[in-house]
Design an enzyme around this catalytic site. Structure first.
Site, PDB file in Angstrom:
ATOM      1  N   SER A  82       0.862  -1.189   0.000  1.00  0.00           N
ATOM      2  CA  SER A  82       0.000   0.000   0.000  1.00  0.00           C
ATOM      3  C   SER A  82       0.889   1.226   0.000  1.00  0.00           C
ATOM      4  O   SER A  82       2.022   1.184   0.488  1.00  0.00           O
ATOM      5  CB  SER A  82      -0.862   0.015   1.255  1.00  0.00           C
ATOM      6  N   TYR A 120      -1.807  -0.388  10.408  1.00  0.00           N
ATOM      7  CA  TYR A 120      -1.881  -0.735   8.983  1.00  0.00           C
ATOM      8  C   TYR A 120      -0.640  -0.203   8.257  1.00  0.00           C
ATOM      9  O   TYR A 120      -0.004  -0.914   7.483  1.00  0.00           O
ATOM     10  CB  TYR A 120      -3.164  -0.150   8.376  1.00  0.00           C
ATOM     11  N   LYS A 131       2.220  -2.456   6.232  1.00  0.00           N
ATOM     12  CA  LYS A 131       2.528  -2.365   4.801  1.00  0.00           C
ATOM     13  C   LYS A 131       3.984  -1.931   4.567  1.00  0.00           C
ATOM     14  O   LYS A 131       4.603  -2.337   3.579  1.00  0.00           O
ATOM     15  CB  LYS A 131       1.538  -1.427   4.105  1.00  0.00           C
TER      16      LYS A 131
END
Ligand SMILES: NC(=O)c1ccc[n+]([C@@H]2O[C@H](COP(=O)([O-])OP(=O)(O)OC[C@H]3O[C@@H](n4cnc5c(N)ncnc54)[C@H](O)[C@@H]3O)[C@@H](O)[C@H]2O)c1
Length: 366
Positions: free
Chosen positions: A257, A272, A276
């Site tokens: 991402s 998150y 990533k």
């Protein structure tokens, strides 16, 4: 008329241009001044505006004089062409597989950009970005498609649909990417059925968002890292071992991402983002380690995509901000990873490994 200010740190006895800023830095470093220059966007009348553009065309059917194969002419400039065109809606229904006859007629460059005869495993392929990348691989010539996903119902449905639309063999394995033993058993079954996989596309992942770090539940933090990062490792390890055992070159595509490289705004999502960033660095490390086995590892880093995850009314206000921070002023369509995914899976990218490519409408430019 609008003006732009650019700041430069310069080593000079006197400021280069007007307006010295008395910053603490400028005052403490001898000979260093922080200066600014003012650049003004030129008035419209200063800009050359051509009314026509000269063109030279070299082609077998050009009608140049005296049997020449070139045409020289001019085209008028239509200022209305600059108006933005509406974006076509994504084609979500058809899957048209590449057949051998068409493949043989393709020029070598385009043949290399296919996944002809390759066995492709897609995790998280039951829906969203993974499902669209699986469809793209079907259209790009895959011999067989294998979906690994934790969602039994969706996985079964999407595998049946993909098979029905493409006519290709498609298998679904209900696998949680945190479960190493289940992954190994499923990969062994793939090898037995189709032969060793040529491609892994790891798209399974989850997102926690709008959770402040100070109140983040450590159990949730561990769970997300386990799915997004440890899952990438377990899948790559199992598929990589199968490729090595078969002595086959392979391509692993990890869906990371842009959040692995930037911090999203305005929502808090430290876990998150960290997961990533881990996927990107893991991908690079694996690329370096496994180059000797002819296994390439690359990451795709999407920006904000218009997937089910983001199609909730509660996110409307945030989406407005996201769009305003994206040069293309929109979210990505769910099929907009497909081209890069096929390229990275194909032999056209044979010298590409350890790369992390953003598909973000320009978000990371700012
Ligand atoms: N949608 C976006 O805007 C966006 C942006 C950047 C990155 N991504 C990444 O792209 C990937 C796909 O996202 P999406 O939007 O298609 O999500 P999605 O929720 O639509 O699809 C994810 C799929 O992964 C499966 N999955 C989830 N946890 C799993 C597990 N433990 N084991 C096996 N399967 C599991 C789900 O069942 C689902 O089918 C994710 O890794 C996500 O982080 C998405």
């Amino acid at each position: 008329m609008s003006a732009r200010f650019t700041f430069r740190l310069v080593r000079s006895a006197t400021p280069l241009v007007t307006g010295r800023i008395s910053s603490p830095l400028a005052r403490t470093l001898p000979g260093v001044h922080r200066a600014f220059s003012q650049s003004t966007v030129r008035a419209r009348s200063d800009v050359v505006r051509e009314t026509e553009i000269p063109v030279s065309v070299y082609s077998p059917d050009s009608k140049g004089s005296a049997g020449s194969t070139s045409d020289h002419f001019s085209i008028p400039v239509n200022r209305d062409d600059a108006k933005p065109k509406p974006f076509p809606p994504p084609e979500e229904t058809e899957v048209v597989p590449l057949n051998k006859t068409v493949y043989r007629q393709m020029p070598p460059t385009l043949q290399k950009m296919t996944v002809m005869d390759k066995v492709v495993i897609v995790t998280g392929g039951a829906r969203g970005l993974g499902n669209h990348m699986a469809r793209a691989c079907a259209e790009a010539g895959a011999k067989a498609l294998v979906i690994f996903d934790a969602n039994q119902e969706l996985g079964d449905e999407s595998a049946a649909e993909l098979h029905q639309k493409s006519g290709l063999p498609v298998s679904f394995f209900k696998v949680d990417v945190r479960d190493g033993a289940a992954i190994n058993a499923a990969v062994d079954a793939v090898v037995e059925t189709y032969g060793a996989p040529d491609v892994l596309i790891n798209s399974a992942g989850i997102a926690d968002s709008n959770i402040k770090a100070e109140t983040y539940d450590p159990a949730m933090f561990r769970r997300l890292i386990d799915i997004n990062l440890t899952g990438s490792f377990l899948m790559s390890q199992a598929v990589g071992r199968a490729m090595m055992a078969a002595g086959k070159p392979g391509s692993i595509v990890l869906v990371a991402s842009m959040s692995g490289s930037i911090v999203n705004y305005p929502q808090e999502q430290s876990c998150y983002n960290a997961s990533k960033a881990g996927v990107i660095q893991f991908g690079k490390s694996l690329a370096a380690e496994w180059a000797k086995y002819n296994i390439r590892v690359n990451c795709i880093s999407p920006g904000y995509m218009d997937t089910a995850l983001n199609r909730v009314p509660a996110l409307e206000a945030q989406k407005k901000i996201w769009r305003s921070l994206t040069p293309q002023a929109r979210l990505g369509n769910v099929d907009e990873l497909n081209g890069l995914c096929v390229f990275l899976a194909s032999d056209a990218s044979s010298f590409v490994t350890g790369a992390n490519v953003a598909i973000d409408g320009g978000y990371t430019c700012y």
